[in-house]
Design an enzyme around this catalytic site. Structure first.
Site, PDB file in Angstrom:
ATOM      1  CG  HIS A 169       0.474   6.172  -0.617  1.00  0.00           C
ATOM      2  ND1 HIS A 169      -0.612   6.591  -1.323  1.00  0.00           N
ATOM      3  CD2 HIS A 169      -0.008   5.631   0.532  1.00  0.00           C
ATOM      4  CE1 HIS A 169      -1.718   6.314  -0.648  1.00  0.00           C
ATOM      5  NE2 HIS A 169      -1.392   5.734   0.475  1.00  0.00           N
ATOM      6  CG  HIS A 221      -1.825   1.119   1.384  1.00  0.00           C
ATOM      7  ND1 HIS A 221      -3.203   1.000   1.351  1.00  0.00           N
ATOM      8  CD2 HIS A 221      -1.595   2.439   1.574  1.00  0.00           C
ATOM      9  CE1 HIS A 221      -3.764   2.187   1.511  1.00  0.00           C
ATOM     10  NE2 HIS A 221      -2.811   3.077   1.654  1.00  0.00           N
ATOM     11  CD  GLU A 222       1.527   3.475   3.608  1.00  0.00           C
ATOM     12  OE1 GLU A 222       1.696   4.546   2.994  1.00  0.00           O
ATOM     13  OE2 GLU A 222       0.500   3.228   4.268  1.00  0.00           O
TER      14      GLU A 222
END
Lengths: 231, 158
Positions: free
Chosen positions: A114, A110-111
């Site tokens: 980003h 998920h990160e």
């Protein structure tokens, strides 16, 4: 005080060890009495999974993702699992909230999404809510946060097109957690950018639901020269 | 040197044409027997080293086995489930099968029809991938502070 205001506005208050502009190393006492060591071990395993290695390639211009430089295990407030700090180009992992390897893998993915967005586009994390919403939608969509099994584990039972509902909901929650805006406003922003961002599957080219999806995405990436040369 | 895919160069096709016009080596290996030039812009070109001329030839964008494995994967129960869970419909996998047959057809007979059908299908796939208006502007180069060591970072201005 300006810095406190900034901390609250940009969600830094969820990450109390992370004052903007300051960086401290973990002391031995901290390593002993917190979950820091467990976090580091799980991070090591996560880094060795194929999805991560795939990702390091995809980050292109930021192709070198160093575990020591770009990841940080810290204690966080609330139920936050992690975050991406654009100011220091670091992925923050909440050692007090991540207790399972599968959770760690998911948070890392998920990160990394980003981080990938940060590397390939001019994302205005701090001032542009649409950019933030877009990245959150993509991260919820592509990281496996909204897989059927994860949703069932949260007692969210849904089948037809439930993935999209989940992505919307989680993106909303993420925005509300780090920014002080009203729910209605956040919903409006998510609705505005949803269609565009849900269909942006970079770098995978598809929504990776399974290991085989990830494997094929990797194969497509390795084959890209031949692919584009023969179109 | 290979053609580098980069998110900083969104128009990959234009980049390829530019590189070909500068007559750089492509990443495609030299054939031992050179096929006659079929046509046009987007083909693989490489130096015929011994002969010192440029030869252009076509290869299917993906290996034929890849098309078949994509078809099998598309049809699988797991994938159908995930597709329904995401989009509310069952996926249509026929295109992968057709592409596989066109690929094999081209391998056997080197026909223009099969080649064009393959190209058309892949171009549609690429267009589908890009079928949205981006919310942000893509970068031309990576962020400068990505690799800057932590202690050297300036305090953030408020």
């Amino acid at each position: 005080m300006d810095q406190t205001k900034q901390e609250e506005e940009y969600g830094y208050d969820l990450f109390p060890e992370r004052k903007p502009g300051e960086h401290k190393k973990t002391s031995i006492a901290e390593s002993l009495f917190t979950f820091n060591h467990k976090c580091q071990v799980m991070l090591q395993f996560a880094v060795e999974t194929s999805e991560y290695q795939l990702f390091s390639l995809f980050l292109s211009g930021c192709s070198k993702v160093f575990k020591d430089r770009h990841f940080s295990c810290e204690d966080c407030d609330g139920t936050v699992s992690g975050g991406f700090d654009a100011a220091s180009s670091q992925i923050v992992l909440c050692q007090n909230n991540i207790h399972q390897q599968s959770h760690m893998n998911r948070v890392v993915t998920h990160e990394l999404i980003h981080a990938f967005d940060h590397c390939r586009a001019h994302v205005d994390w701090f001032n542009n809510f649409r950019h933030l919403a877009c990245s959150e939608i993509r991260a919820a969509n592509l990281s496996g946060d909204c897989s059927f099994t994860n949703e069932v584990a949260r007692f969210n039972f849904g089948l037809k097109r439930h993935h999209q509902e989940c992505v919307r909901g989680r993106a909303l929650r993420s925005i509300l957690a780090v920014r002080k805006i009203s729910r209605a406003e956040a919903e409006k922003i998510v609705d505005e950018v949803f269609d565009s961002c849900f269909n942006d599957h970079a770098p995978f080219g598809r929504i990776p639901h399974s290991k085989r999806d990830a494997k094929f995405a990797y194969r497509d990436y390795m084959n890209r020269d031949r692919y584009y040369a023969n179109l | 040197t290979s053609i580098n895919f980069s998110p900083y160069q969104p128009n990959v096709a234009a980049e390829i044409r530019t590189r070909q016009s500068r007559q750089r080596f492509s990443s495609v290996p030299l054939p031992s027997v050179v096929e006659p030039v079929q046509t046009v812009a987007s083909v693989s070109c490489s130096w015929g080293a011994a002969l010192g001329v440029v030869f252009c030839y076509f290869k299917p964008p993906r290996a034929c086995e890849d098309y078949w494995s994509e078809f099998r994967h598309c049809k699988s129960l797991k994938n159908c489930f995930h597709h329904y869970y995401t989009y509310g419909t069952v996926p249509s996998c026929q295109q992968w099968k057709e592409d596989y047959h066109n690929c094999r057809e081209w391998e056997k007979h080197r026909g223009t029809e099969a080649k064009e059908a393959l190209r058309r299908s892949e171009k549609i796939r690429v267009a589908e991938q890009r079928n949205f208006i981006p919310v942000w502007q893509l970068r031309q180069e990576p962020p400068r502070d990505w690799h800057v060591p932590l202690n050297q970072e300036k305090p953030q201005d408020s």
